[in-house]
Design a protein around this motif. Sequence first.
Motif, short mmCIF file in Angstrom:
data_model
loop_
_atom_site.label_atom_id
_atom_site.label_comp_id
_atom_site.label_asym_id
_atom_site.label_seq_id
_atom_site.Cartn_x
_atom_site.Cartn_y
_atom_site.Cartn_z
N ALA B 330 11.82 -23.26 -20.00
CA ALA B 330 12.42 -21.93 -20.11
C ALA B 330 12.19 -21.13 -18.84
O ALA B 330 11.28 -21.41 -18.07
N GLU B 331 13.07 -20.14 -18.67
CA GLU B 331 12.95 -19.23 -17.53
C GLU B 331 12.44 -17.87 -18.00
O GLU B 331 12.84 -17.37 -19.05
N TYR B 332 11.59 -17.28 -17.18
CA TYR B 332 11.03 -15.96 -17.47
C TYR B 332 11.30 -15.04 -16.30
O TYR B 332 11.34 -15.47 -15.14
N TRP B 333 11.47 -13.78 -16.61
CA TRP B 333 11.86 -12.80 -15.58
C TRP B 333 10.93 -11.57 -15.59
O TRP B 333 10.56 -11.08 -16.66
N ALA B 334 10.59 -11.12 -14.40
CA ALA B 334 9.85 -9.85 -14.27
C ALA B 334 10.49 -9.05 -13.13
O ALA B 334 10.82 -9.61 -12.09
N PRO B 335 10.68 -7.74 -13.33
CA PRO B 335 11.42 -6.93 -12.36
C PRO B 335 10.53 -6.34 -11.25
O PRO B 335 9.32 -6.48 -11.28
N PHE B 336 11.17 -5.67 -10.30
CA PHE B 336 10.44 -4.86 -9.32
C PHE B 336 9.76 -3.70 -10.04
O PHE B 336 10.33 -3.14 -10.97
N LEU B 337 8.57 -3.35 -9.57
CA LEU B 337 7.86 -2.21 -10.15
C LEU B 337 7.23 -1.35 -9.06
O LEU B 337 6.83 -1.86 -8.01
N ALA B 338 7.13 -0.07 -9.33
CA ALA B 338 6.37 0.84 -8.47
C ALA B 338 4.99 1.04 -9.10
O ALA B 338 4.80 0.85 -10.30
N HIS B 339 4.02 1.42 -8.28
CA HIS B 339 2.66 1.63 -8.80
C HIS B 339 2.54 2.98 -9.50
O HIS B 339 1.83 3.10 -10.48
N ALA B 340 3.21 3.98 -8.93
CA ALA B 340 3.19 5.33 -9.49
C ALA B 340 1.79 5.85 -9.81
O ALA B 340 1.55 6.35 -10.91
N PRO B 341 0.86 5.79 -8.86
CA PRO B 341 -0.41 6.47 -9.11
C PRO B 341 -0.12 7.95 -9.28
O PRO B 341 0.85 8.46 -8.71
N LEU B 342 -0.93 8.64 -10.10
CA LEU B 342 -0.53 10.01 -10.44
C LEU B 342 -0.61 10.96 -9.24
O LEU B 342 0.14 11.93 -9.17
N GLU B 343 -1.49 10.67 -8.30
CA GLU B 343 -1.51 11.49 -7.08
C GLU B 343 -0.52 10.88 -6.08
O GLU B 343 -0.73 9.77 -5.58
N PRO B 344 0.54 11.61 -5.74
CA PRO B 344 1.48 11.05 -4.77
C PRO B 344 0.82 10.89 -3.40
O PRO B 344 -0.19 11.53 -3.10
N MET B 345 1.42 10.05 -2.56
CA MET B 345 0.86 9.77 -1.23
C MET B 345 0.73 11.07 -0.43
O MET B 345 1.60 11.94 -0.50
N ASN B 346 -0.34 11.15 0.34
CA ASN B 346 -0.53 12.33 1.19
C ASN B 346 -1.56 12.04 2.26
O ASN B 346 -2.37 11.11 2.12
N ALA B 347 -1.52 12.82 3.32
CA ALA B 347 -2.52 12.70 4.38
C ALA B 347 -2.60 14.02 5.14
O ALA B 347 -1.61 14.73 5.26
N VAL B 348 -3.80 14.30 5.63
CA VAL B 348 -3.99 15.45 6.50
C VAL B 348 -4.45 14.92 7.85
O VAL B 348 -5.38 14.11 7.92
N VAL B 349 -3.76 15.36 8.91
CA VAL B 349 -4.13 14.91 10.26
C VAL B 349 -4.27 16.13 11.17
O VAL B 349 -3.41 17.01 11.18
N ARG B 350 -5.38 16.15 11.91
CA ARG B 350 -5.59 17.22 12.90
C ARG B 350 -5.86 16.56 14.24
O ARG B 350 -6.72 15.67 14.35
N ILE B 351 -5.13 17.01 15.25
CA ILE B 351 -5.34 16.48 16.60
C ILE B 351 -5.69 17.65 17.50
O ILE B 351 -4.93 18.64 17.56
N GLU B 352 -6.84 17.58 18.14
CA GLU B 352 -7.32 18.71 18.93
C GLU B 352 -8.18 18.20 20.07
O GLU B 352 -9.08 17.37 19.84
N ASN B 353 -7.94 18.67 21.26
CA ASN B 353 -8.78 18.34 22.41
C ASN B 353 -9.00 16.84 22.59
O ASN B 353 -10.13 16.39 22.82
N GLY B 354 -7.95 16.09 22.41
CA GLY B 354 -8.08 14.65 22.62
C GLY B 354 -8.87 13.93 21.54
O GLY B 354 -9.25 12.77 21.70
N GLU B 355 -9.11 14.62 20.41
CA GLU B 355 -9.78 13.96 19.29
C GLU B 355 -8.94 14.17 18.04
O GLU B 355 -8.10 15.07 18.00
N ALA B 356 -9.19 13.34 17.04
CA ALA B 356 -8.40 13.49 15.82
C ALA B 356 -9.27 13.33 14.59
O ALA B 356 -10.31 12.67 14.62
N ASP B 357 -8.83 13.97 13.51
CA ASP B 357 -9.41 13.77 12.18
C ASP B 357 -8.29 13.40 11.24
O ASP B 357 -7.19 13.94 11.33
N VAL B 358 -8.60 12.49 10.33
CA VAL B 358 -7.63 12.17 9.28
C VAL B 358 -8.35 12.13 7.94
O VAL B 358 -9.44 11.58 7.84
N TRP B 359 -7.74 12.79 6.96
CA TRP B 359 -8.25 12.75 5.59
C TRP B 359 -7.17 12.11 4.72
O TRP B 359 -6.01 12.56 4.73
#
Lengths: 162, 732
Positions: B330-359
């Motif tokens: 027999a053949e079995y099928w499974a579809p594409f899925l998204a993870h959907a973590p409850l916190e959507p993707m995000n990032a904070v980036v600061r670039i200053e004086n030739g240095e950087a921070d990322v959260w």
Amino acid sequence: MIEFILNGKTVSTDDDPSTPLLWVVRDTFKLKGSKFGCGAGLCGACTMHIDDEAMRTCILPISAVAGRQVTTIEGLGTLDDMHPLQTAWVDASVPQCGYCQSGQIMAAASLLKHNPNPTEADVDAAMSGNICRCGCYVRIKGTILSVAQQNLAYNAAQEQKA
Amino acid sequence: MSAINMSRRQFLKTTGILGGGLVIGFSMTGCSSSELPITLVQQGFVPNAFLQITPDNGIRFYCPRDEMGQGVTTGLSTLIGEELDVHPKDMEILFAGVHSDYNNPDFGVQGTGGSSSLKAHYLQLRQVGANTRGLLVAAAAQDLGVAASAISTRDGHIVVAGKQYPYGQFVQTAASLEAPTEAPLKSNAEFRYIGQAFARVDAAAKSTGTAEFGIDIDIPNMHHAVVRRSPVAGAKLKSVDKSVALNMPGVTDVIEISSGVAVVAEKYWQAKTAAAKLSPVWDEVALSKVNSSDVRADYNQAMQQDEGVVDTDEGDVKAGLAAADHIVEAEYWAPFLAHAPLEPMNAVVRIENGEADVWSGTQGIVAAQGLVSRFSGIPVEKVRAHNTYLGGAFGRRGTLTHVIEATEVAVASNKPIHLLWSREDDIQNGVYRPASLMKIKAGAKNDGSITAWQAKRVGGNITPKTLQNMMPALFPGLNDGTIDFMVGLSRDVFAGWMVDHASVEGLYEDYDTDNKTVNHVTVEHDIPLTFWRSVGHSYTSFAKEGITDELAEKAGMDPVAFRLKNTQGNPRLNNVIRVAQQHMLAMQPAEGRFLGFAAHNSFATDVAEIAEVSVIGKTIRVHKVTCIVDCGIAVNPDIVRAQMEGAVMFGLTAALYGNLELVQGAFKQSNFHDYPILKMSEAPLVEVVIIDSGTAPTGVGEPGLPPIAPAVASAVYQATGQRLRSLPLKIA
Ligand code: FES
Ligand code: FES
């Protein structure tokens, strides 16, 4: 300029009146406990109390809360002075990633305020707009029901005393 | 297409590439001697990368793995605390910065995934704890003038003749001594914290809204960015009229970046509102013409016409099938899925004086550092990467497009940037669990013994895309051409030469038979793919357990007894099935409710699940799931339970609802109304039975997921007579 009462304090903002309350609370008043999950009233992560009513604030413009009481998770209880639901949440290790939990607890607190003795079906009905992607439902439900029982027992004891 | 001589292991060794779970087994930075990313407090003593002890007995633990809900902060602090004799609740737990000392011992890179953390760090962190304790005992012996043998330890204290002295009292002396390297470890019988079900260390923060997630980061002068991306993966921006957004209130910049066009504003809502006004025009790519029906047709054709590449060829399947009394196919099928973590993707980036921070909350903070370096031109040593709590991940937070975007916007706008995806972005512009078409032909004798197992899978592979995402992050210095070459190489290798093991894992391993073949045909449509909770097992278990039920029925055997019979060579799984059978026999489902059973090994953990299900009209309702798990020592049994509960819910969402459909190359679903997540009112009761086999711990974050879909399908068959071979399950 819109004025409302945020966790007991009167605040005012000149954010655009159509801005959803969630973003005003997070970005303007810097209270980050209420979360953004869907922006469409579908997940409950942004739940706050507006005059004791649990509402989805990602779709609630601030124009609608002018002059009203807004309570966030920060106003419900703190690390040092937790709401009974929060204490019970910790004891049962309810959270996994934790991202939905502010919304879950706010929804639960509103439920118990309006219905101190909910049935399982009442809890399901009140909580089904709050998604937990980590799947903490068994614990959330059990904890709400047990806090309700504790409250009832406590109230009964108080009545007997009186 | 032909099989190859070079063994898989040899190939992995040569290239350093590893398919399945996570990736890449060589040292990234060679910086083990570089400075630790630890801020000293008071006269804090840092005996190693994992601990800082202050004179007032503050004990800080730098957690090397990422907390995405799986309880790793509790689990790892329990390991180090056990040997150090400090209860996890008495530690301050911080997320480690970037340093090779924080590498995942299983991966050789600073990444979290593959249900590996407790297993990988089990001995390492205990040894670190024991060595540090040994050092403190030696210091105390010197300071107090007693023999080390007269000293014991308890809850962060040195104990001599019943008198307690806090560890912090001895840190100055400890700093002048050499730490032992092989202090003896406790025996299992001596454990005080390992095996105890105490509350999670992060529960209070997460119940009061004080746990800080990436989305919560707020720094001075921070601006907010929202990106418009093509609905079709890979299509580039052709043109956009920026002025409509630029004229909106609060907007400071509208910037073209690699993934589309970004709007920067003082506040998030301003950026969001302005971005919605844009009408970007996108290029056409091959994917732009593809619909779900095309994907399925291509898979069907490949299944029928293409032999593919051999993954496994043991014994003689032809002979095995010839010897069978019963054959199913027999053949079995499974579809594409998204993870959907409850916190959507995000990032904070600061670039200053030739240095950087990322959260950002990531499954590999070193990758965030590398991406910021690569896309800002700032050397890695000058990029500080800060991890936060992850609002769910499930494999999604290994791909950090949002960090690239935030860096590009920060560079171009010259402002600290908070970049946030919407839920629509998450569902439509993400990386996905590959769809799979699987076919199994299997035979059994009248006595129920399986004689042959012939499996084939058609679909895309996760490893090339994973490399494409990770190589720029982990090798900020490597040029695009080289990376493209290596990614292309891996794509070609897996399409025509060898099998990406993540594509077929779980399809054939669990049951006894000498005769097995596994073939794989790669068919891809440029849809970005990645690991998704339990990876290949998330779909292979559905086919493998489904066909097992079908074969048991054909052979006239009880499906659980059939599995017992065919797991003689797999004693731990056999035992889990046996225990599950006892539970199942004791169950008396109410009228109209039916029991379904499935079992599966993944991430070295064995799980069996029994689903109690009713079907009313076309609605499948799962009332209760009993989950039997053997994961070796349960370091914190309550967290093991929580992970099983969570994996059942996650798997049920996929079993009952999860489905992404492609229309003209774009995913049609966009938010929780059309990509629904299981709700409380639909959630079953979950009972978890932990079998403590006493061996070293194995994974728990993922293994609870694979059995649930086939267990429910099995119950649906009992209820309706319908064998559902497609996910999500739909009653005909
Ligand atoms: S963010 Fe408001 S309901 Fe989801
Ligand atoms: S705890 Fe992660 S979404 Fe609920």
